[in-house]
Design a protein around this motif. Structure first.
Motif, PDB file in Angstrom:
ATOM      1  N   ARG A  51       0.810  -1.213   0.000  1.00 33.67           N
ATOM      2  CA  ARG A  51       0.000   0.000   0.000  1.00 33.67           C
ATOM      3  C   ARG A  51       0.849   1.271   0.000  1.00 33.67           C
ATOM      4  N   TRP A  52       1.917   1.309   0.809  1.00 33.36           N
ATOM      5  CA  TRP A  52       2.623   2.565   1.014  1.00 33.36           C
ATOM      6  C   TRP A  52       4.064   2.610   0.521  1.00 33.36           C
ATOM      7  N   ARG A  56       4.479   0.182  -7.177  1.00 38.79           N
ATOM      8  CA  ARG A  56       3.128   0.278  -7.741  1.00 38.79           C
ATOM      9  C   ARG A  56       2.062   0.269  -6.644  1.00 38.79           C
ATOM     10  N   GLY A  57       2.429   0.760  -5.471  1.00 36.23           N
ATOM     11  CA  GLY A  57       1.508   0.797  -4.336  1.00 36.23           C
ATOM     12  C   GLY A  57       0.313   1.691  -4.591  1.00 36.23           C
ATOM     13  N   SER A  58      -0.776   1.413  -3.884  1.00 35.52           N
ATOM     14  CA  SER A  58      -2.013   2.164  -4.107  1.00 35.52           C
ATOM     15  C   SER A  58      -1.973   3.561  -3.493  1.00 35.52           C
ATOM     16  N   HIS A  59      -1.225   3.765  -2.431  1.00 34.12           N
ATOM     17  CA  HIS A  59      -1.138   5.062  -1.761  1.00 34.12           C
ATOM     18  C   HIS A  59       0.321   5.350  -1.397  1.00 34.12           C
ATOM     19  N   LEU A  60       1.154   5.474  -2.400  1.00 37.51           N
ATOM     20  CA  LEU A  60       2.586   5.679  -2.153  1.00 37.51           C
ATOM     21  C   LEU A  60       2.838   6.913  -1.307  1.00 37.51           C
ATOM     22  N   LEU A  61       3.718   6.751  -0.352  1.00 41.83           N
ATOM     23  CA  LEU A  61       4.133   7.869   0.477  1.00 41.83           C
ATOM     24  C   LEU A  61       5.414   8.453  -0.099  1.00 41.83           C
ATOM     25  N   ARG A  66       7.997   7.755   3.657  1.00 45.24           N
ATOM     26  CA  ARG A  66       7.966   6.333   3.292  1.00 45.24           C
ATOM     27  C   ARG A  66       8.811   5.489   4.245  1.00 45.24           C
TER      28      ARG A  66
END
Length: 116
Positions: A51-52, A56-61, A66
């Motif tokens: 996710r983070w 190709r994460g959905s909600h990259l920080l 990160r």
């Protein structure tokens, strides 16, 4: 050089999942709890990573935020190794993850491989 560092990072990610599964398996608990922990700990880590942190994460920080989920996963794997009686391996893992992250920073490369 980037390819080597990113490959090492991928190997460290896989090692973290394995260490978390091993840590769950080695819990001083009934077998059902151990099986559940051995499955859930790496699953939770993979969900956090996917996710983070993952490219190709959905909600990259963004960097450096990160680092929080990144070190939660790597730190959890380090703790799991230390608590299961492998302090040297835990230390080697932690230092390897830190050096790899530092090299990515020095090369101005994001964890997805593209220039930061």
């Amino acid at each position: 050089m980037r390819a080597v560092i990113l490959t090492l990072r991928f190997v460290l990610e896989l090692c973290a999942l394995a260490a978390l599964a091993y840590g769950g398996w080695r819990l001083p608990a009934p077998i059902a709890v151990r099986i559940l922990a051995a499955v859930l700990l790496p699953l939770i880590a993979a969900l956090i990573w996917g996710r983070w942190v993952a490219p190709r994460g959905s909600h990259l920080l963004p960097d450096p935020v990160r680092l929080i989920p990144e070190w939660a996963v790597f730190g959890g794997a380090t703790v799991a190794l230390i608590l299961t009686g492998h302090p040297v391996l835990g230390g080697v893992f932690a230092v390897s993850a830190a050096v790899d992250r530092w090299l990515l920073h020095v090369l101005k490369t994001s964890t997805g491989g593209e220039p930061a």
